[in-house]
Structures are given as C-alpha cells and as structure tokens.
Write a protein that holds these residues in place. Structure first.
Motif, PDB file in Angstrom:
ATOM      1  N   ILE A 203      35.680 -37.668  32.793  1.00 21.14           N
ATOM      2  CA  ILE A 203      34.305 -37.445  32.334  1.00 21.14           C
ATOM      3  C   ILE A 203      33.534 -38.747  32.316  1.00 21.14           C
ATOM      4  CG2 ILE A 203      32.874 -36.636  30.411  1.00 21.14           C
ATOM      5  CD1 ILE A 203      35.183 -34.801  29.623  1.00 21.14           C
ATOM      6  N   VAL A 204      34.116 -39.749  31.664  1.00 18.91           N
ATOM      7  CA  VAL A 204      33.485 -41.064  31.564  1.00 18.91           C
ATOM      8  C   VAL A 204      34.183 -42.003  32.533  1.00 18.91           C
ATOM      9  CG1 VAL A 204      32.943 -42.990  30.039  1.00 18.91           C
ATOM     10  CG2 VAL A 204      32.895 -40.653  29.154  1.00 18.91           C
ATOM     11  N   LYS A 205      33.425 -42.596  33.441  1.00 20.87           N
ATOM     12  CA  LYS A 205      33.957 -43.539  34.415  1.00 20.87           C
ATOM     13  C   LYS A 205      33.175 -44.847  34.321  1.00 20.87           C
ATOM     14  CE  LYS A 205      35.142 -39.838  37.682  1.00 20.87           C
ATOM     15  NZ  LYS A 205      34.965 -39.337  39.054  1.00 20.87           N
ATOM     16  N   LYS A 206      33.913 -45.936  34.307  1.00 22.58           N
ATOM     17  CA  LYS A 206      33.257 -47.235  34.255  1.00 22.58           C
ATOM     18  C   LYS A 206      33.978 -48.206  35.163  1.00 22.58           C
ATOM     19  CE  LYS A 206      31.672 -50.921  31.204  1.00 22.58           C
ATOM     20  NZ  LYS A 206      31.591 -51.425  29.816  1.00 22.58           N
ATOM     21  N   SER A 207      33.209 -48.855  36.008  1.00 24.82           N
ATOM     22  CA  SER A 207      33.774 -49.881  36.887  1.00 24.82           C
ATOM     23  C   SER A 207      33.720 -51.227  36.189  1.00 24.82           C
ATOM     24  CB  SER A 207      32.990 -49.941  38.198  1.00 24.82           C
ATOM     25  OG  SER A 207      33.057 -48.712  38.880  1.00 24.82           O
ATOM     26  N   ALA A 208      34.699 -52.041  36.456  1.00 22.76           N
ATOM     27  CA  ALA A 208      34.753 -53.371  35.847  1.00 22.76           C
ATOM     28  C   ALA A 208      35.310 -54.367  36.857  1.00 22.76           C
ATOM     29  CB  ALA A 208      35.625 -53.359  34.594  1.00 22.76           C
ATOM     30  N   THR A 209      34.717 -55.536  36.874  1.00 29.86           N
ATOM     31  CA  THR A 209      35.200 -56.636  37.709  1.00 29.86           C
ATOM     32  C   THR A 209      35.573 -57.791  36.800  1.00 29.86           C
ATOM     33  OG1 THR A 209      33.782 -55.984  39.560  1.00 29.86           O
ATOM     34  CG2 THR A 209      34.632 -58.229  39.564  1.00 29.86           C
ATOM     35  N   LEU A 210      36.851 -58.083  36.755  1.00 27.65           N
ATOM     36  CA  LEU A 210      37.338 -59.177  35.907  1.00 27.65           C
ATOM     37  C   LEU A 210      37.357 -60.460  36.723  1.00 27.65           C
ATOM     38  CD1 LEU A 210      40.370 -57.337  34.245  1.00 27.65           C
ATOM     39  CD2 LEU A 210      37.951 -57.211  33.665  1.00 27.65           C
ATOM     40  N   LYS A 211      36.804 -61.493  36.143  1.00 33.85           N
ATOM     41  CA  LYS A 211      36.769 -62.799  36.806  1.00 33.85           C
ATOM     42  C   LYS A 211      37.262 -63.872  35.846  1.00 33.85           C
ATOM     43  CE  LYS A 211      32.792 -61.573  39.721  1.00 33.85           C
ATOM     44  NZ  LYS A 211      31.402 -61.938  40.107  1.00 33.85           N
ATOM     45  N   MET A 212      38.085 -64.747  36.373  1.00 31.55           N
ATOM     46  CA  MET A 212      38.594 -65.860  35.570  1.00 31.55           C
ATOM     47  C   MET A 212      38.569 -67.134  36.409  1.00 31.55           C
ATOM     48  SD  MET A 212      42.224 -66.271  33.554  1.00 31.55           S
ATOM     49  CE  MET A 212      43.151 -66.092  35.074  1.00 31.55           C
ATOM     50  N   ASN A 213      37.992 -68.150  35.843  1.00 30.64           N
ATOM     51  CA  ASN A 213      37.901 -69.443  36.524  1.00 30.64           C
ATOM     52  C   ASN A 213      38.627 -70.484  35.680  1.00 30.64           C
ATOM     53  OD1 ASN A 213      37.222 -71.481  38.244  1.00 30.64           O
ATOM     54  ND2 ASN A 213      35.085 -71.621  37.604  1.00 30.64           N
ATOM     55  N   CYS A 214      39.673 -71.050  36.245  1.00 26.72           N
ATOM     56  CA  CYS A 214      40.472 -72.052  35.526  1.00 26.72           C
ATOM     57  C   CYS A 214      40.371 -73.403  36.228  1.00 26.72           C
ATOM     58  CB  CYS A 214      41.944 -71.631  35.463  1.00 26.72           C
ATOM     59  SG  CYS A 214      42.247 -70.093  34.558  1.00 26.72           S
ATOM     60  N   SER A 215      40.187 -74.424  35.444  1.00 29.68           N
ATOM     61  CA  SER A 215      40.207 -75.800  35.959  1.00 29.68           C
ATOM     62  C   SER A 215      41.441 -76.512  35.410  1.00 29.68           C
ATOM     63  CB  SER A 215      38.934 -76.550  35.558  1.00 29.68           C
ATOM     64  OG  SER A 215      38.826 -76.628  34.151  1.00 29.68           O
ATOM     65  N   MET A 216      41.995 -77.422  36.220  1.00 25.75           N
ATOM     66  CA  MET A 216      43.217 -78.132  35.819  1.00 25.75           C
ATOM     67  C   MET A 216      43.383 -79.377  36.700  1.00 25.75           C
ATOM     68  SD  MET A 216      45.786 -75.412  37.617  1.00 25.75           S
ATOM     69  CE  MET A 216      44.539 -74.135  37.440  1.00 25.75           C
ATOM     70  N   SER A 217      44.412 -80.124  36.391  1.00 24.32           N
ATOM     71  CA  SER A 217      44.722 -81.318  37.190  1.00 24.32           C
ATOM     72  C   SER A 217      46.195 -81.324  37.542  1.00 24.32           C
ATOM     73  CB  SER A 217      44.373 -82.593  36.410  1.00 24.32           C
ATOM     74  OG  SER A 217      42.980 -82.668  36.171  1.00 24.32           O
TER      75      SER A 217
END
Length: 234
Positions: A203-217
């Motif tokens: 009945i209820v539909k929801k699209s989602a786009t997960l984004k993750m940006n990680c910085s490191m050395s």
C-alpha cells in the motif's frame, strides 16, 4: 290474578332509565380505548427512538475505533522512515608496496570495508544491484566495487562486506602521489550509494537512496587507516 299490563307511560320511563346507562357505558369504553391507543403510540415511539439511539451509538463507536486504528497505523506501521548506512570497520591490504615505493600496475592493493544498513521500518528495505562503492584519491576514482542486491528485514540491521580493488595504474596518474608518499600519508575518500524501496503491505511505497561519504588517510608508515570520518546523506 294476573297483573295488569304496563301502561305506555311506565314503559317509556323504563326505556329512558335504561338508555342513559347504555350511553354511559359506551362513552366509558370509548374513553378507555382512546387512552389505550395513545399509550400504544407512545410506547412504539419510545421503542423506535431507543433503537435509533442505540444504532447511532454503535455507528459512532465503530467510526471512533476505525479512526483510532487509522491514526495508530499511520504513526507506526505506515510511517516509513529512511534507513541508515554506517561504516563499521575498514582496512587496506598491500600498503607495504606504498612504503617501499615499488608501485606498478600489477601490485594488488585492496580496500575491505564492513558496512551496515539499519532498517527502522515495519517492512523490508530492498535494494538493487545498482549499489556501489567508489574510492577517490586526488579527485579521481581509483577503485570501484559493486554491492550485490540485498534485503534489510523489518527493524533489522544488514551487514555488508565490500571489497574494493584499487586500480594502481589510476593511482600512479595522480600528480600528488609522490609528495604524499614522502609525507607518509595518502588522503582518500570512499563514497557509497545504495538505491532501494520500502513497501508496507503493498500500500505504502517509498524509495530511498542511501549515501555515505567517508574521508580518511592511508598511513604508510603504520600500515593503517587514520582519521576516518563518515557523513550520511539522503
């Protein structure tokens, strides 16, 4: 001796005496019948009025129960929240080649990350095979990995292991590589994107786009990763 026949006057008097009694009885019965009819009408009206009140009360109660159920479902089951992604651990294999400076296109340099997708909804979060992780150095993509399609079950956390093979030939093309090797640190970033949908009872539909940006050395001397910092965005 037989009694003399009654005179016409006495007969008329007898009739007059009888008629008022009959008339009185007739009026008495009519009055009682009229009162009974009125009483029956009042009883029927009260009975009908009582049924209407009960029916309206039942309808009101049912509507209130339905309204409360809709509100509860809308605020719990049908309220779709955005899943979240988290970087748990990350390591790199082959940093020893960077410390010796013996880099060539055949060197095996691999980044292994452990991710988790947390689904707070009462329905599964399914994502397709378009999910991917990219490794960036000096503004250029030096490694990519596809994340296989998955399913984060309702109110559960899905663990993902992602392995990124670094394209050393792309790494050697970055102008700042020599200076970073001298300092012993390579600042990189890893970017992850997951596309999916949450469906509640179809009945209820929801699209989602997960984004993750990680910085490191990459710390070449310690053979480790430092200063890991991740940000989530939708």
């Amino acid at each position: 001796m037989s009694s003399p026949p009654p005179s016409p006057g006495s007969a008329m008097a007898a009739k007059e005496q009888v008629r008022p009694l009959a008339s009185h009885r007739y009026l008495h019965v009519d009055v009682e019948n009229d009162g009974f009819s009125v009483e029956v009408k009042k009883t029927r009206h009260r009975h009908y009025h009582g049924k209407c009140i009960k029916f309206c009360g039942c309808c009101t109660a049912v509507l209130l129960v339905v309204a409360v159920a809709i509100i509860v479902l809308a605020s719990t089951v049908f309220h779709v929240k955005d899943p979240t992604i988290k970087m748990n651990t990350i390591r790199i294999e082959g940093l020893s080649f960077l410390s010796t400076g013996n880099l060539n296109p055949g060197v095996n340099l691999t980044l292994v990350s452990d991710l988790s997708v947390k689904n707070p909804n009462a329905a599964s979060f399914k994502f397709n095979d378009a999910a991917e992780t990219s490794l960036l150095y000096g503004g250029k993509v030096v490694g990519e990995a596809k994340i296989p399609a998955g399913n984060a079950r309702a109110r559960r956390t899905l663990q993902l292991n992602v392995t990124v093979d670094v394209m050393v030939e792309k790494l050697l093309e970055v102008p700042r590589l020599k200076s970073d090797l001298v300092t012993g640190e390579l600042p990189v970033a890893i970017y992850t994107t997951i596309h999916g949908k949450v469906k509640v009872l179809r009945i209820v539909k929801k699209s989602a786009t997960l984004k993750m940006n990680c910085s490191m050395s990459f710390n070449i001397l310690r053979q480790d990763i430092e200063n890991l910092d991740c940000l989530n965005s939708l």
